[in-house]
Design an enzyme around this catalytic site. Structure first.
Site, PDB file in Angstrom:
ATOM      1  CD  GLN A 110      40.818  32.120   6.666  1.00  7.64           C
ATOM      2  OE1 GLN A 110      40.913  32.188   5.446  1.00  7.64           O
ATOM      3  NE2 GLN A 110      40.190  31.146   7.272  1.00  7.64           N
ATOM      4  CB  SER A 113      47.549  28.364   7.184  1.00 11.33           C
ATOM      5  OG  SER A 113      46.277  28.078   6.693  1.00 11.33           O
ATOM      6  CD  GLU A 228      38.267  29.610   4.096  1.00 16.95           C
ATOM      7  OE1 GLU A 228      38.404  29.372   5.314  1.00 16.95           O
ATOM      8  OE2 GLU A 228      39.222  29.776   3.326  1.00 16.95           O
ATOM      9  CD  GLU A 382      44.056  14.490   0.636  1.00 15.39           C
ATOM     10  OE1 GLU A 382      43.981  15.724   0.774  1.00 15.39           O
ATOM     11  OE2 GLU A 382      44.457  13.935  -0.406  1.00 15.39           O
TER      12      GLU A 382
HETATM   13  C1  LIG Z   1      44.859  29.563  -2.796  1.00 14.45           C
HETATM   14  C2  LIG Z   1      45.019  29.405  -1.321  1.00 14.45           C
HETATM   15  C3  LIG Z   1      44.622  30.432  -0.470  1.00 14.45           C
HETATM   16  C4  LIG Z   1      44.785  30.307   0.916  1.00 14.45           C
HETATM   17  N1  LIG Z   1      44.414  31.374   1.717  1.00 14.45           N
HETATM   18  C5  LIG Z   1      44.617  31.287   3.056  1.00 14.45           C
HETATM   19  C6  LIG Z   1      44.312  32.409   3.907  1.00 14.45           C
HETATM   20  O1  LIG Z   1      43.875  33.467   3.448  1.00 14.45           O
HETATM   21  N2  LIG Z   1      44.536  32.300   5.238  1.00 14.45           N
HETATM   22  C7  LIG Z   1      45.036  31.146   5.791  1.00 14.45           C
HETATM   23  O2  LIG Z   1      45.197  31.122   7.011  1.00 14.45           O
HETATM   24  N3  LIG Z   1      45.343  30.061   5.016  1.00 14.45           N
HETATM   25  C8  LIG Z   1      45.150  30.114   3.661  1.00 14.45           C
HETATM   26  N4  LIG Z   1      45.482  29.045   2.862  1.00 14.45           N
HETATM   27  C9  LIG Z   1      46.107  27.863   3.470  1.00 14.45           C
HETATM   28  C10 LIG Z   1      45.215  26.635   3.506  1.00 14.45           C
HETATM   29  O3  LIG Z   1      44.166  26.792   4.421  1.00 14.45           O
HETATM   30  C11 LIG Z   1      46.114  25.454   3.852  1.00 14.45           C
HETATM   31  O4  LIG Z   1      47.060  25.316   2.802  1.00 14.45           O
HETATM   32  C12 LIG Z   1      45.337  24.164   4.014  1.00 14.45           C
HETATM   33  O5  LIG Z   1      44.545  24.201   5.166  1.00 14.45           O
HETATM   34  C13 LIG Z   1      46.263  22.938   4.072  1.00 14.45           C
HETATM   35  O6  LIG Z   1      47.246  23.108   5.038  1.00 14.45           O
HETATM   36  P1  LIG Z   1      48.787  22.857   4.680  1.00 14.45           P
HETATM   37  O7  LIG Z   1      49.105  23.614   3.425  1.00 14.45           O
HETATM   38  O8  LIG Z   1      49.581  23.170   5.901  1.00 14.45           O
HETATM   39  O9  LIG Z   1      48.891  21.314   4.331  1.00 14.45           O
HETATM   40  P2  LIG Z   1      49.025  20.132   5.385  1.00 14.45           P
HETATM   41  O10 LIG Z   1      48.004  20.294   6.441  1.00 14.45           O
HETATM   42  O11 LIG Z   1      50.446  20.040   5.812  1.00 14.45           O
HETATM   43  O12 LIG Z   1      48.645  18.880   4.508  1.00 14.45           O
HETATM   44  C14 LIG Z   1      49.591  18.177   3.668  1.00 14.45           C
HETATM   45  C15 LIG Z   1      48.880  16.964   3.084  1.00 14.45           C
HETATM   46  O13 LIG Z   1      48.518  16.054   4.149  1.00 14.45           O
HETATM   47  C16 LIG Z   1      47.132  15.761   4.108  1.00 14.45           C
HETATM   48  N5  LIG Z   1      46.595  15.630   5.469  1.00 14.45           N
HETATM   49  C17 LIG Z   1      46.841  16.454   6.525  1.00 14.45           C
HETATM   50  N6  LIG Z   1      46.150  16.055   7.619  1.00 14.45           N
HETATM   51  C18 LIG Z   1      45.438  14.961   7.234  1.00 14.45           C
HETATM   52  C19 LIG Z   1      44.526  14.089   7.925  1.00 14.45           C
HETATM   53  N7  LIG Z   1      44.210  14.285   9.207  1.00 14.45           N
HETATM   54  N8  LIG Z   1      43.969  13.075   7.225  1.00 14.45           N
HETATM   55  C20 LIG Z   1      44.289  12.869   5.905  1.00 14.45           C
HETATM   56  N9  LIG Z   1      45.172  13.657   5.221  1.00 14.45           N
HETATM   57  C21 LIG Z   1      45.720  14.684   5.872  1.00 14.45           C
HETATM   58  C22 LIG Z   1      46.519  16.969   3.422  1.00 14.45           C
HETATM   59  O14 LIG Z   1      45.266  16.647   2.842  1.00 14.45           O
HETATM   60  C23 LIG Z   1      47.567  17.317   2.389  1.00 14.45           C
HETATM   61  O15 LIG Z   1      47.416  16.519   1.247  1.00 14.45           O
HETATM   62  C24 LIG Z   1      45.334  29.132   1.473  1.00 14.45           C
HETATM   63  C25 LIG Z   1      45.733  28.088   0.626  1.00 14.45           C
HETATM   64  C26 LIG Z   1      45.607  28.225  -0.756  1.00 14.45           C
HETATM   65  C27 LIG Z   1      46.052  27.098  -1.654  1.00 14.45           C
END
Ligand SMILES: Cc1cc2nc3c(=O)[nH]c(=O)nc-3n(C[C@H](O)[C@H](O)[C@H](O)COP(=O)(O)OP(=O)(O)OC[C@H]3O[C@@H](n4cnc5c(N)ncnc54)[C@H](O)[C@@H]3O)c2cc1C
Length: 414
Positions: A110, A113, A228, A382
């Site tokens: 996938q 991100s 998912e 969140e």
């Molecule tokens: C084990 C694991 C497997 C994964 N596998 C995949 C994969 O296969 N493919 C893929 O594409 N992605 C994958 N991901 C990524 C995952 O989908 C993202 O890490 C997740 O969506 C959060 O995005 P970010 O890390 O950019 O955090 P951010 O979006 O930058 O968030 C940072 C913090 O801000 C908070 N926040 C952000 N927006 C808001 C809001 N509107 N309101 C309140 N709080 C908010 C969040 O809750 C978080 O605490 C994986 C992640 C993990 C941990």
């Protein structure tokens, strides 16, 4: 054919009785399962299924498990790409991709991100431009589980910068084995390497590899995200594969290979199953505070099981996915956090030790550094709160003031 649970159970049992042959090569067996319509019984007959209600999938999985017969492969193909392509088409992609997903001949990852777009998935800046009969893609994806051994990726990319952000996205199938796709593995704080960063530099996608319509990628991505969340909470029964036979042997090898990437996932969920033994081992099982925290953990886990059972029952009745997916996902984060807390309470500083001579051969230390991922993967806590607030409780959406702004003019990190 009767569509009653008992009727389906009897029919699939009879079919397995006369078709399951563990001495077959795995691929031949999976093709037989596919041709029989039992690989994905809830899919339409035209697309390898039997057009049965969704609950039939669970019955068929349990009958295959009871016969110790191999089912469909685990992975992003079966759980995410397949159902999404089935839902949104077009037929040419259903024709090309669905069968090899169900037989396990092709594997998927996938690519959603990005460094600047995780929770705010609609803010992706990886972009695709049409050039004759192919799309040319440039950008970077991040945290992409299994991208290092996937044949194809499901990719969300921007195809129009002049419309509001949700309207300028397109959902693609991208071939991973090509010079424009560079996959770099990431080392996690628990020492595992299950995800990657993926650099796309003039990567090519055949023009027709668009799922749904150009510009409709947000809607298609939401479908994938709902699968998912759904599959995160509902596990299907699977065969133990302990007995002999080529099909089982090859399926065991396939599973071992797949689980290399996911072998820390039980620790990520908190290993509540180890808590009582951990307390006995450390001689604190009569400590009232420890006992109280263990009881709290077990009650949280039981309540979560009931929520999952509610989700299964709703699915069995053919109801659309409700709040249970988000509630279940939040519950799994809370359980992981509580389990990590209890393991720390029990193990004290010893819990941080890693290696073969430590409690459960270092599993406790692995729990402590793996559980944070539970509340991030597949949408953070969140974000689940936001979904529940806005879509279930009908609270007003948080206004950004940018809903109508062309994405080109939306302020963002560069
Ligand atoms: C084990 C694991 C497997 C994964 N596998 C995949 C994969 O296969 N493919 C893929 O594409 N992605 C994958 N991901 C990524 C995952 O989908 C993202 O890490 C997740 O969506 C959060 O995005 P970010 O890390 O950019 O955090 P951010 O979006 O930058 O968030 C940072 C913090 O801000 C908070 N926040 C952000 N927006 C808001 C809001 N509107 N309101 C309140 N709080 C908010 C969040 O809750 C978080 O605490 C994986 C992640 C993990 C941990």
């Amino acid at each position: 054919m009767s569509a009653s649970p008992d009727g389906i159970r009897a029919e699939v049992r009879a079919w397995i009785g006369s078709n399951w042959d563990p001495s077959l090569p795995l691929l031949d067996w999976r093709r037989r399962l596919l041709a029989g319509g039992w690989a994905a019984p809830s899919w339409p007959e035209q697309w390898h299924g039997r057009g049965l209600p969704a609950w039939a999938d669970g019955i068929v999985a349990s009958e295959l498990a009871a016969a110790d017969a191999v089912g469909t492969p685990l992975g992003g193909g079966t759980f995410l790409a397949g159902p999404t392509i089935l839902d949104h088409g077009p037929d040419s992609l259903r024709e090309r991709f669905l069968a090899p997903i169900l037989t396990g001949e092709e594997t998927w990852c996938q690519l959603f991100s990005e460094p600047g777009a995780g929770s705010d998935l609609a803010g992706v800046t990886t972009h695709a431009e049409l050039d004759g009969d192919r799309w040319i893609v440039n950008g970077q994806k991040l945290w992409n589980t299994s991208a290092h051994h996937a044949d194809f990726g499901i990719l969300v990319a921007r195809t129009n910068w002049d419309v509001p952000k949700h309207r300028g996205l397109t959902y693609f199938v991208i071939p991973m084995h090509q010079p424009g796709v560079e996959v770099r593995s990431l080392r996690q704080m628990n020492f595992h390497r299950s995800f990657n960063e993926v650099f796309l530099t003039d990567a090519e996608i055949p023009r027709e590899y668009v799922v749904g319509a150009v510009g409709d990628g947000w809607k298609v991505a939401l479908t994938t995200l709902s699968y998912e969340r759904r599959f995160a909470g509902i596990g299907a029964e699977r065969a133990s594969l302990r007995a002999d036979g080529l099909a089982r042997e090859q399926a065991r090898a396939e599973l071992d290979d797949y689980l290399q990437t996911y072998r820390w996932y039980p620790q990520r969920a908190g290993r509540a199953d180890l808590v009582a033994d951990h307390a006995r081992l450390r001689g604190v099982d009569d400590d009232p505070v420890v006992r109280q925290e263990i009881a709290r953990l077990h009650s949280m886990a039981r309540v979560s099981e009931w929520t999952a059972a509610r989700a299964r029952a709703a699915r069995a009745l053919g109801r659309p996915p409700g709040a249970e997916g988000s509630i279940g996902k939040l519950a799994s984060s809370n359980i992981a956090r509580q389990a990590s807390r209890v393991h720390s309470l029990i193990g004290g500083a010893h819990g941080m030790l890693n290696g073969p001579d430590t409690a459960f051969a270092g599993l406790i230390a692995e729990v402590l550094v793996s559980t944070p991922a539970q509340s991030i993967a597949g949408g953070t806590d969140e974000i689940q709160h936001n979904i529940l607030g806005e879509r279930v409780l009908d609270l007003p959406r948080e206004p950004s003031g940018l809903e109508d702004t062309p994405f080109r003019d939306v302020p963002r990190n560069r």
